[in-house]
Write a protein that holds these residues in place. Sequence first.
Motif, short mmCIF file in Angstrom:
data_model
loop_
_atom_site.label_atom_id
_atom_site.label_comp_id
_atom_site.label_asym_id
_atom_site.label_seq_id
_atom_site.Cartn_x
_atom_site.Cartn_y
_atom_site.Cartn_z
N MET A 52 0.86 -1.20 0.00
CA MET A 52 0.00 0.00 0.00
C MET A 52 0.89 1.25 0.00
O MET A 52 2.03 1.19 0.42
N PRO A 53 0.36 2.34 -0.52
CA PRO A 53 1.20 3.56 -0.54
C PRO A 53 1.52 4.00 0.88
O PRO A 53 0.76 3.77 1.80
N LEU A 54 2.65 4.66 1.01
CA LEU A 54 3.17 5.01 2.33
C LEU A 54 2.21 5.89 3.12
O LEU A 54 2.11 5.77 4.34
N PHE A 55 1.50 6.75 2.41
CA PHE A 55 0.67 7.69 3.16
C PHE A 55 -0.53 7.02 3.80
O PHE A 55 -1.19 7.59 4.64
N ARG A 56 -0.81 5.78 3.39
CA ARG A 56 -1.96 5.11 4.00
C ARG A 56 -1.56 4.30 5.22
O ARG A 56 -2.40 3.77 5.91
N TYR A 57 -0.25 4.20 5.46
CA TYR A 57 0.21 3.28 6.50
C TYR A 57 -0.18 3.78 7.89
O TYR A 57 0.09 4.92 8.25
N VAL A 58 -0.81 2.92 8.64
CA VAL A 58 -1.08 3.21 10.05
C VAL A 58 -0.71 1.95 10.82
O VAL A 58 -1.11 0.85 10.44
N PRO A 59 0.10 2.09 11.88
CA PRO A 59 0.51 0.89 12.60
C PRO A 59 -0.68 0.27 13.32
O PRO A 59 -1.53 0.97 13.86
N SER A 60 -0.74 -1.04 13.33
CA SER A 60 -1.81 -1.72 14.06
C SER A 60 -1.30 -3.07 14.50
O SER A 60 -0.18 -3.45 14.20
N TRP A 61 -2.14 -3.82 15.25
CA TRP A 61 -1.69 -5.11 15.72
C TRP A 61 -1.43 -6.05 14.55
O TRP A 61 -0.52 -6.86 14.58
N THR A 62 -2.25 -5.92 13.50
CA THR A 62 -2.10 -6.86 12.39
C THR A 62 -0.80 -6.65 11.62
O THR A 62 -0.23 -7.62 11.13
N ASN A 63 -0.34 -5.39 11.52
CA ASN A 63 0.92 -5.24 10.78
C ASN A 63 2.09 -5.04 11.73
O ASN A 63 3.07 -4.38 11.40
N ARG A 64 2.00 -5.71 12.92
CA ARG A 64 3.01 -5.44 13.93
C ARG A 64 4.43 -5.77 13.48
O ARG A 64 5.38 -5.21 14.00
N LEU A 69 1.94 8.93 19.19
CA LEU A 69 1.72 8.35 17.87
C LEU A 69 0.69 7.22 17.93
O LEU A 69 -0.11 7.05 17.00
N PHE A 70 0.71 6.48 19.03
CA PHE A 70 -0.29 5.43 19.20
C PHE A 70 -1.69 6.03 19.23
O PHE A 70 -2.60 5.60 18.53
N LEU A 71 -1.85 7.10 20.02
CA LEU A 71 -3.16 7.75 20.11
C LEU A 71 -3.59 8.29 18.75
O LEU A 71 -4.75 8.15 18.36
N ILE A 72 -2.64 8.89 18.04
CA ILE A 72 -2.99 9.43 16.73
C ILE A 72 -3.39 8.32 15.77
O ILE A 72 -4.33 8.46 14.98
N ALA A 73 -2.70 7.19 15.85
CA ALA A 73 -3.07 6.07 14.99
C ALA A 73 -4.49 5.61 15.29
O ALA A 73 -5.29 5.35 14.39
N ARG A 74 -4.82 5.53 16.59
CA ARG A 74 -6.18 5.13 16.96
C ARG A 74 -7.20 6.13 16.43
O ARG A 74 -8.26 5.75 15.93
N ILE A 75 -6.87 7.43 16.56
CA ILE A 75 -7.80 8.45 16.08
C ILE A 75 -7.97 8.31 14.56
O ILE A 75 -9.07 8.37 14.03
#
Lengths: 288, 373, 332
Positions: free
Chosen positions: C1-13, C177-183
Motif C-alpha cells: 500500500m502507498p506510504l501515506f496510508r500506513y497506520v501501525p496496528s496489531w495486524t501489521n506489527r 503516535l499510538f493515540l494518533i493512529a487510533r484516532i
Amino acid sequence: MLVAQLINGLTQGSLYALIALGFVLIFGTMNLVTFAHGEVFMVGAFVGCFALTLWHLPWYAALALGMLAGWTLGFCIEKVAFRPLRAAGHMPPLLITIGLSIILRDLAVILFGAENRSVPSLFDQTFPLAGVQVSLLQIVILALVGVLIVGLHTLLQHTEIGRAMRATAQDHEAAYAMGVNVNRIFSLAFALASALGAAAGVLVGIYYNAVYPAMGVTAGLKGFAACIFGGLTSIPGAILGGLIIGVVENLTVQFIASGYRDVVAFLVMVVVLVVRPQGLLGRKLRAV
Amino acid sequence: MRRTVISLVLAVAAVSLLGAPGAWSGEPIQIALSGPLTGNFAEYGQNWQKAISLGVEWINAAGGVNGRPIAVIYGDSKSDPKEAAALAQKYTADSRLVAEIGDFSSTACMAAQPIYDRAGMVQLSPTASHPDFAPGSVWSFGIIGTQAGEGPFMARYAVQLLGKKRLAILNINNDWGIATRDYFVKAAKEMGAEILGVETYFETEKDFTAVLTKLRGLKPELLYVPSFYNEMALMSKQREKLGWTDVAMMGPGSLFSPKLLEIGGSAVEGLYTSAVFFPGDPRPDVQKFVKGFEAKYQATPNMFAAVAFDSINLLADTIRKVGTDRKAIRDELAKTKDWPGITGKITFTERRDVYKDYRHLVVKNGRFALFEK
Amino acid sequence: MPLFRYVPSWTNRWTWLPVLGGLLAFPLLVSNEYVLRIAVLAGIYVILTASLNITNGFTGLFSFGHAAFYGIGAYTAAILATRLGTPAWATLPLAGVVAGLFGAAIALPTLRLTGIFLALVTIGFQEITYLVTLNWVGLTRGPMGIPRIPPPGFLGIELTDNRGYYYLILGLDALVLFLIARIATSRLGRAFVAIREDEMAAASIGVPIFRLKVLAFVIATCFAGLAGAFFAHHARFVSADSFRLDETFLILTMLIVGGMGSWIGPIIGAVFLVILPEVSRFLAEYRGVVYGLTLIAVILFRPEGIAGVPGIIQARGLFSRRERRTPAEEAA
C-alpha cells in the motif's frame, strides 16, 4: 507630550499604511496573500541603507533605488510563487512565500550579519509646532507617503492600466473575457505592491537610523493588521488602519508600558477578524 | 523514502566520526569559548576573539603550557541564552575541552550555568556582572566585578561628582539591566537623589522616541541608561532628533566601546561612563598588551578585549599549576589571589566574583577620555 | 500500500516492532552525547509535527499558532517545577492540560473562520501570547526566561544524560503516535477527514462540524503542550524567544516536507529536517536557506511531501503521485 506622541504615531502609522497598501493591492487583485512582504520591506531598507552609506547617494536616489529593488524582487516572487500555481488555491503560494521569507532573512543574516546596520541621520532639524518640537524628518516622511498614496490613487483611477487593475480586482475572469492580460496585471500589482513596501523600508531605516535582517517580520505583520482593520480590499481602509495602529501604539507606550507596544497591532487584527472579518470598509468577502 | 534513509546513514556516519577522542600528549590543550561572534553584540565577541588570539599566540610562543600548546574552540552564542545553553551541552560532552570562557551577558551565562554545573566544567565569564551569577554554581567565575560594586560607583559619579539630583532611568529589560538599575538606584537614593521615573526596553527595540518623550516630560537632569552600545547609540540619535539636549547621559562600563562612538557620532558627545581598563594606563603590562594589540589589529583594545585577555591568561596559569583535570582547574582557580591582570589584581571572593577599581570616563571630542573635574 | 496510508496496528506489527526494537537499542550502541541529543530533538519535533498534522493535515484547518501552545506547555512546566517544585511526571500532563485549555479558549471564538482568516487570527494569537509572556515579568520573568528547571526524576533517580532523555521522549512519542493512529482509524478520524474534504457534505450527513474542529484543535494543542513540558525539562531553560512565529513555520515546514494528512508523514518530516543540518557544517550554517528551499521545492514539485495524502494542498507537482481517489474509493 500627547501631541508629540501623536505626531510620532502618525508618522509611524503612515509607514504601516504604506506596507498595508501593498497587501491590499495583492489581495484585491489576486485574492492571494503573501508572507514575504515583510522581507521585501527589509530588502528595500538595506538597499536604501547601502545607497546612503556605501554609495553616498542623496536621499531621493536611495528611495528610488530601494523602490526599484522592491519592484524587481516583487516581480520575481510573483513569477516563482504565484504564477506556477495559478490554479492551486491560496495555500500553496502562501507556503512558498513563507519559504521565501525564511530564505531572504537567513541570506540577509549570512551576508550582512544579524546586527543593526547604522543609517545616517537625515533632515535633523527640529522646529516648534503646536507647543512641541517637531522633527523635519517626520514632516518629510508624511509628505513622501502622501505623495506615494496620491500617485497610487492617480494610477488606479485615471490611467488605462489602473482601470484594468480595478477590473481584475473586481472579477478577474470577466476582465480576462474583456481582453485584459490578467497575468500581466497580476505581475504589475505584485511589483507595485513590493515597491511600496520597499519604500516603507527605506523610510523606516532613515527614521530609526538602523536596518537589520529581522526588521521585516513585525513590520509585515503590522502592515497586515492594518490591512485587515480597514478591510482587505479597501485602500482608504488600509491607510486609516495604519494611522490608527501607529497612534494607538504610541499612546500605549505613554500610558501603559513600552513593552506592550507591539500587542496593539495583533490585538486589532484578532479582534477585527473575530468580530468583523471584512474590516471597517471592506466589501463582503467570498469564501477564501 | 530513499532520500530519507540515505541522509540518515550519512548523518550517523558523519557524527560518529566527530565523536572519536583525540590522542593526549603533544596535543593542544583545548579551551572552549562561548560568546557573541555575530548578532547584536558581535562587537564585544569579536573583541574577545582578537584579544584571546593574541593571548594564545603569546602563550604558545613562550612554550605553551607545560610544553603543550593552547587552542581555543570558538562557539557563536550570539549572547542568546538558548544558544549559550546549547553550546554548553556540546562543550561539556566533549572530553577534550577542559574549561570554558563565556558568555557575554549575564542572562546567557545563567542559562548555561546548570549545564556546566551538572557536568562539572569551569565557566569563566569575562563580562557577566550580575551579582547572582557567580554564586549560582561552584563552577562559575566572573572577573569583571559586579553591579554591587559598579552601581554605587556610578551613583557617586552622578550625584556627588556631577551634582545631579533629579535622575531618570531607562534600562534594558533583562537580568543584568534590572540588577544594574537596582544597585544604582539604591545607592543614589542613599546619597539624596530623586528618581523621577523608570522605563525599560527590550533588547530588540529600535524605536525609543515614544519612551524618550515620556521621560522628557519628567524633566530629569541626568538619564542613567543600563544598556549596550547598539541601543545607546540609537537612543542618543533619536534623543537628538527630538531636540532634547538639556539632559546628561550616563551609562555603565558596558558602553565603553569604539562602536558606540562610531554609530552614535555627535549624539553621544558628553556621555559619562566607567571603565576597569583604560588603554592610556602607563603600567608596563598594560602597555605591552595595548602595543601588541595595536600592532596586530591596527586598533586600540577596549575593556572587553582586556578582560578576555585576562581570562585566557588566568586559565593558562591555572592549568600550568594543576594540569588538565576539570575539577583540579576549578579548585585552583577558586584559590586565585592577587593574580596580576591588566584589568587589575584578581582575587576571587568566596562567591567567585571580584572587586574592581573603576575609572570615570566621558566622551569628549568624539573620543573616550578620563573625566577631570 | 502507498506510504501515506500506513497506520501501525496489531495486524501489521511486524512492520513496526522491529523499528521499535531498533530505536530501543540505539542508545546502547551509540553513546555519543551529541548524537543522542539530536535524537532527543527529533523526538520533540515528531510530537510537534504530528500534533500539527491533526489540525492542519487531518482536519484541514490552517492553524499557524502551534508554537504558542508549545511555549505555553513549556512555561507551565517551568513555572510549576521552579516555583512549586512539581515533579516532571506531574508537570508533563499538567502542561498538556493547560495548553489544551488555552487551545479551547482560542478555538471557540475563532474556528468559525476559515482559510486565510483562520491562519491570520492564529498568527495574531501566537504573537499576542509571545508579547504577554515577554511582558508579564511577575509570572514568567519576561525576557530573562526561567532558568534552573530541574531534570525529570523517577523513583529518586534524576535523568542526567541524553540517554535517559532519549528513552523518555521515545516513550512520549510512542504514546502520542499510538493515540494518533487510533484516532486516524476511528470514526472521529474519518469525520476529521470529511470536514477537510467537503465541509458542506459532511454537515449534511450530520457531522457536528464546529464541535469536531474544536476537538481537533484541543487534541493538537494538548500534545504540543506535552512536547513543551519535555523541552523545558531537557533544555532546563525556557525563554519566550523559542516560541515565535519562526518556530511555527519550522514545524509547518516539517509537516509539509514529510507529508500532511498521513500518520507517517510528520515522523519523516521531523526526523529528516532535524538531521539534515547536522549532516554537514555547510548545511548547518545555511540552515534557514536550506529549510526555505526545501519547502519551496516540495510545494513546486511534490506538494504532498514525501508521504502525505496526494492533493491535500490542492496542487499537483511534477513528482506527485499519479491519481487522486475520492474518499469513497479510498474507503473501499
